[in-house]
Design a protein around this motif. Sequence first.
Motif, PDB file in Angstrom:
ATOM      1  N   LYS A 197       2.717  28.772 -55.703  1.00 58.64           N
ATOM      2  CA  LYS A 197       1.472  29.299 -56.192  1.00 58.64           C
ATOM      3  C   LYS A 197       0.133  28.628 -55.666  1.00 58.64           C
ATOM      4  CE  LYS A 197       1.392  32.245 -58.717  1.00 58.64           C
ATOM      5  NZ  LYS A 197       0.995  33.579 -58.413  1.00 58.64           N
ATOM      6  N   LYS A 198       0.331  27.128 -55.553  1.00 56.79           N
ATOM      7  CA  LYS A 198      -0.727  26.622 -55.030  1.00 56.79           C
ATOM      8  C   LYS A 198      -0.834  26.774 -53.543  1.00 56.79           C
ATOM      9  CE  LYS A 198      -0.309  22.351 -57.726  1.00 56.79           C
ATOM     10  NZ  LYS A 198      -0.116  20.877 -57.959  1.00 56.79           N
ATOM     11  N   LYS A 201      -2.761  29.911 -53.327  1.00 49.35           N
ATOM     12  CA  LYS A 201      -4.156  29.674 -53.751  1.00 49.35           C
ATOM     13  C   LYS A 201      -5.068  28.935 -52.342  1.00 49.35           C
ATOM     14  CE  LYS A 201      -7.091  27.448 -57.109  1.00 49.35           C
ATOM     15  NZ  LYS A 201      -7.048  26.680 -58.271  1.00 49.35           N
ATOM     16  N   GLU A 202      -4.378  28.031 -51.754  1.00 53.74           N
ATOM     17  CA  GLU A 202      -5.010  27.499 -50.759  1.00 53.74           C
ATOM     18  C   GLU A 202      -5.106  28.377 -49.414  1.00 53.74           C
ATOM     19  OE1 GLU A 202      -6.565  24.645 -50.433  1.00 53.74           O
ATOM     20  OE2 GLU A 202      -5.805  23.852 -52.463  1.00 53.74           O
ATOM     21  N   GLU A 204      -5.640  31.687 -49.675  1.00 53.82           N
ATOM     22  CA  GLU A 204      -6.796  32.493 -49.989  1.00 53.82           C
ATOM     23  C   GLU A 204      -8.167  32.136 -49.548  1.00 53.82           C
ATOM     24  OE1 GLU A 204      -6.627  33.901 -54.170  1.00 53.82           O
ATOM     25  OE2 GLU A 204      -4.755  34.963 -53.889  1.00 53.82           O
ATOM     26  N   LYS A 205      -8.158  30.556 -50.129  1.00 52.18           N
ATOM     27  CA  LYS A 205      -9.405  29.721 -49.658  1.00 52.18           C
ATOM     28  C   LYS A 205      -9.579  29.728 -48.228  1.00 52.18           C
ATOM     29  CE  LYS A 205      -9.341  26.558 -53.477  1.00 52.18           C
ATOM     30  NZ  LYS A 205      -9.124  25.067 -53.778  1.00 52.18           N
TER      31      LYS A 205
END
Length: 256
Positions: A197-198, A201-202, A204-205
């Motif tokens: 999940k992390k 998220k990274e 997407e950034k």
Amino acid sequence: LKIYENLNNSVQLSKIYNNIGVIYRSINDEGNALNYFLKAYKTQKGINDAAIGVSASNIAMIYINQEQLSKAEPFLNEAYLQFQKNENPRALGELYNNFSHFYFIKKQPEKAKTALENAEKTFISIDDKFGLSDTYLFLSRIYLNENNLSQALAYSRKSLALAKELELPETKMNNEKLLSEIFEKQGNKDSAFVHLKKYEKEKEKLAIEENAKERIKTELNFQYEKSKIEEKELASREKLKWFFGLIILGIIGISG
């Protein structure tokens, strides 16, 4: 670049070529980056510049990314010899990282690890955390490939800690994915899911940054193509001047 070309200043030209290459590499345009690194290298060779090793290492890195190992190897070796003559610890550490990629692709993991151990020592000697973040990431990948999960985990955590400290989004993303794979292999499903999940998220950034890079790349390519068209038009005008000049001379000759 135009000013120094007109002045025929090879020292400054080599620096400009290198800097343009770095800009193209930063936006993942390896074709143009290689073109300018080669220009820098040839210019530096002509004046025996101390920065030859840096350009040779940059060229080798691109050839390695393209898996053109036969082209990369002579540049790797030349860069190493140059850094023995002209000390540059930061660039030497990056060269060792490049050597590790080279050996990893050649399926020579022990040589790859030795190169990374040399990179680690070099970066530590100058407290270069940026270089170390990559070195630890590469070591983690090699140990994961060998199924040495404890070492893979230790090095990935080291790399991630540095990436967080320095705010390196791509390195953070790569480590989160790596940690998810390591925990998955260990059978730790919960931790694997947390890091997955992390990673997302990274990712997407990073996608936002990559979109910005693509816009810059498009703009740079447009300017490059525009300058090439202008050069061709100028050359055509010069040819026409020369052609009409000959006609006028011929008319004068006939009338004379």
